[in-house]
Design an enzyme around this catalytic site. Structure first.
Site, short mmCIF file in Angstrom:
data_model
loop_
_atom_site.label_atom_id
_atom_site.label_comp_id
_atom_site.label_asym_id
_atom_site.label_seq_id
_atom_site.Cartn_x
_atom_site.Cartn_y
_atom_site.Cartn_z
CB THR A 177 -0.88 0.01 1.27
OG1 THR A 177 -1.56 -1.22 1.36
CG2 THR A 177 -1.86 1.16 1.24
CD GLU A 178 -1.29 5.47 -0.65
OE1 GLU A 178 -0.56 6.29 -1.22
OE2 GLU A 178 -2.51 5.38 -0.86
#
Lengths: 430, 404
Positions: B134-135
């Site tokens: 994530t990210e």
């Protein structure tokens, strides 16, 4: 336009602390003090002679009546919010000249009659008039001296009386003031919008200059009765302001009912008085909430500070609030605030909660959340206080100087290229 | 997540549905981005592959996004399928719910990665071997977790503060691992497209495909791989069609391949082709967000910390309760965006956080989220009571610990 005259301001006000009934006097004090501190030569005109202790500028009184004894009477007399008729005998009793007896409108006109000779006697290159009460005086002064006129809108008739109850006479004075003015200053984008839309004034004639506040740490101790309530685990939701239509007291009550359904251990403290006070108390009783409301009347100074200290959240559900200084006072006292989006102050604070005044559900939701979540309360309280530090009168004065400078560029001497006002002058608000 | 109010708590538990047509309306948003970005961009890429059989691209798509497309715009799924079927497109693994579980709950992290793997297999018939968190949140620890799950490669931000004098244009090995390689995003070249493409004040404007290809080629001799990684909505959503972004995308392969030293490769091909240059030690979390490239976009203020603490505290019980709906809602509440909206770092400046947030302020995001958490607590209590009751009745009823 290069002016050879030395830049100076002739300012017409209506009330001045401690002889004030509302925010108009507070703003005039803050602005005149900060302008003087910036080196601006300022003469402040008031309609009646009162013992002003402010030392930063020269005061001139339109009526040289002997000084008053009774403070509350003076305050009432000055009030632009209440239309008080003063009978000739009353005037005599308080040592007032016959010319200032009569209705508010008559007193406004009496003030204007004196303005011309005041303008003649006091050197100035700009005339600055605060709110409709002084517009006629400002116009009269302009007629005599020919200097540019700035009118400063702290509120419009639409804010004071709601859209349905507009006093035509006052509206006409406002309109005349806006037309005769060379520049109009409003205390928020919200008010600018009113001036543009309701009075048909071109937006480029109107500049927004937000009010400031003197940041004074609130070191009062918490009010004793409220302290006892809090010790028992109760929360305090605070309303401070005149109890009038404009301030949305009925929305506050409706919201309180919803909050209590979820947070029954909550007290609603109301400080202020006004023409809707009785109606508000009755509506609280009708909803069966009397045991949860505390009406403490009009408080100021340390009394109010002690109440702020007790509050868990401050709510300002104003229907129309040109600026709104009170939430800033609450923020200085570490109190999280919820303000209506229909307020000028909501344009310049970000560490605050905002709702439409009519959105009772949204307001109740936010109040309950602050009461429940300490982290949210702590965050708003800490960051809100920091934020207010940047909202000061110096900033407002700098913006005003740049407005003056657009009319008389001799004022450029007060504008340092590095000053925030110089930047502010380039950025057009709204 | 919609504006869930205190009055909704205990009354209804539909947190994610909103048909207002506003920024809370997932359906409306999906339709908008499908037409502005996904469909036209996928069409350009498919065309590129047809004209240049050596053109390669890879995608990392969360399970949440895939679900939304299936529900609202299935043609987007079809267009991705068509791309994967060419054999030139690699799909990467990530957490199903685009969550921060890698930081807070390792078991939950594993489950979400497996759920995502399953979803990708179902939809595209492939099993990813490269992981991107994530990210682009990354650390030695996260690399190790990915290695343990069998991944051969992992992606991270080529942040200056971890690289120092080193270049992101090589393959690295995460410190403390043996069988996983690290690919670093070349953030300057990536952001030239993602952020600066239409910025007129930028010296590189206007950015054309030949110009960009030149910049890429200038790395030849000093690097082995340029990893361009960006939000797919760069194409058509952040950079609108009228900026010329689709033309740029269309002509890029042509221009890149004009130089015979250049070629395209998927992450697994890069990993197979190049040796590890050296170890790269990243003891603290990094990400691709904001100028700090750390976790502050999701976890810097007290509100964010309180909210994330609350959601993971629920998890201790939820995973032991036989209530799939509750479990799914809990997982949706872990999506990193919820915490991003509560960020106060740049709120005053009208920064990107504001651009992406459907809420009027970070406080509104927090309030709605905590109201939902309160409702979740009530549901969890009710489910626990019910389960205890059933256990007492039957004594032997088996508990389900997971849903896969």
């Amino acid at each position: 336009m290069v002016s050879s005259r030395s830049p100076s301001v002739l300012m017409f006000g209506w009330e001045f602390p401690p002889f004030n009934s509302g925010g108009l006097g507070v703003a005039c004090e803050g602005l005149s003090k900060a302008l003087s501190a910036s080196g601006v030569d300022l003469t402040f005109v008031l309609p009646l002679k009162v013992p002003i202790s402010a030392s930063w500028c020269k005061f001139v009184f339109a009526s040289e009546a002997s000084e008053f004894v009774d403070e509350t009477q003076i305050t009432k007399l000055f009030s632009g919010y209440e239309n008080i008729n003063i009978s000739a005998s009353e005037a005599k009793k308080y040592g007032l000249p016959g010319s200032i007896s009569g209705s508010l409108m008559q007193r406004v006109q009496a003030y204007a009659l004196k303005a011309g000779s005041i303008a003649k006697q006091n050197k100035h290159s700009i005339i600055h008039a605060h709110d409709w009460l002084t517009y006629l005086a400002g116009i009269a002064a302009k007629k005599v001296s020919g200097q540019p006129l700035v009118v400063h809108v702290h509120a419009t008739e639409f804010d004071r009386s709601g859209s349905d109850n507009v006093n035509k006479e006052i509206f006409n004075i406002e309109l005349e003031g806006f037309r005769q003015a060379d520049k109009i200053v409003t205390v928020s984008g919200w008010t600018k919008k009113k001036v543009v839309e309701k009075y048909g004034i071109p937006p480029e004639k109107v500049k927004v200059v937000y009010n400031g506040i003197d940041f004074k740490e609130n070191s009062s101790s918490i009010e004793d009765n409220l302290k006892a309530l809090k010790r028992d685990g109760n929360k305090i939701v605070l309303f401070v302001g005149r109890i009038t239509l404009q301030k949305g007291p009925d929305y506050f009550v409706a919201m309180a009912e919803k909050v209590l359904a979820h947070e029954p251990k909550t007290y609603f403290v109301v400080s202020g008085s006004g023409d809707m006070e009785e109606k508000m108390i009755r509506s609280v009783a009708k909803k069966g909430l009397s045991s949860r409301f505390i009406f403490c009347g009009f408080l100021r100074g340390q009394e109010l500070d002690r109440v702020y200290k007790a509050a868990d959240i401050f709510v300002m559900p104003s229907v129309s609030e040109p600026f709104g200084l009170v939430p800033l006072e609450a923020m200085i006292s570490d109190v999280p605030v919820l303000v209506s989006k229909e307020s000028g102050v909501s344009e310049i604070i970000s560490s605050a909660l905002k709702s439409h005044f009519w959105d009772i559900d949204d307001m109740a939701d936010k109040v309950v959340s602050v009461l429940r979540h300490q982290k949210l309360q702590g965050y708003l309280s800490k960051n809100g206080k920091e934020e207010v530090k940047a909202i000061h009168w110096k900033k407002a004065a700098d913006s005003l100087i740049s407005v003056y400078n657009s009319l008389d560029n001799a004022f450029s001497m007060f504008l340092l290229p590095s000053s925030p006002a110089f930047e502010g002058a380039k950025v057009s608000h709204l | 997540m919609r504006k869930y109010r205190i009055f909704d708590v205990g009354q209804n538990s539909s947190y994610f549905n909103d048909e207002s047509g506003t920024n809370f309306d997932n359906k409306a948003i999906i339709n908008k981005v499908a037409n502005k970005c996904y469909l036209p961009a996928n069409a350009v890429l498919l065309e590129n592959i047809k004209t240049h059989p050596d053109f390669k691209v890879s995608f990392s798509i969360s399970g949440t996004a895939l679900e939304q497309f299936e529900k609202t715009a299935p043609e987007v799924i079809d267009s991705f399928k068509a791309l994967v079927d060419t054999g030139n497109v690699e799909i990467l693994s990530e957490t199903y719910y685009h969550s921060l579980s890698s930081i807070y709950n390792k078991e939950e992290f594993n489950r979400q990665v497996l759920l995502h793997r399953k979803k990708i297999r179902e939809l595209f018939g492939v099993t990813p071997t490269i992981f991107r968190n994530t990210e682009l949140i990354y650390s030695n620890e996260i690399a190790k977790m990915a290695e343990e799950m069998g991944y051969r490669g992992i992606l991270a931000e080529g942040a200056d503060h971890i690289l120092g004098w080193r270049s992101p244009a090589f393959v690295y090995k995460p410190t403390g691992t043996n069988n996983i390689k690290l690919l670093l995003k070349h953030y300057r070249l990536s952001d030239d497209i993602a952020f600066r493409f239409s910025q007129r004040s930028w010296t590189g404007w206007p950015l054309t495909a030949p110009k960009f290809a030149n910049w890429v080629s200038s790395h030849n001799g000093a690097g082995e791989t340029i990893n361009l990684f960006m939000d797919y909505e760069t194409f058509g959503e952040h950079q609108w069609e009228d900026t010329g972004i689709f033309d740029f995308l269309k002509h890029l392969p042509d221009e890149i391949l004009r130089n015979p030293d250049n070629n395209f490769a998927t992450p697994s091909e890069v990993i197979d082709r190049y040796e590890v240059k050296s170890d790269l030690d990243v003891p603290n979390y990094i990400s691709w967000a904001d100028t700090e490239r750390d976790l502050s976009a999701w976890l810097s203020n007290d509100l964010q910390k309180e909210a994330i603490k609350a959601v993971y505290a629920l998890g201790e019980d939820i995973v032991h309760i036989d209530d799939l709906e509750l479990l799914e809602d809990w997982r949706k509440l872990q999506t990193s965006d919820h915490f991003y909206y509560m960020c106060t770092k740049f709120w005053n400046d009208g920064d990107v956080h504001k651009y992406f947030s459907p809420y009027e302020s970070p406080y509104e995001a927090f309030i709605a989220y905590m109201n939902v958490i309160q409702d979740m607590r009530l549901r969890l209590e009710a489910a626990k009571k019910k389960q205890e009751h059933n256990v007492q009745l039957h004594r032997v009823k088996p508990l389900r610990f997971s849903d896969f």
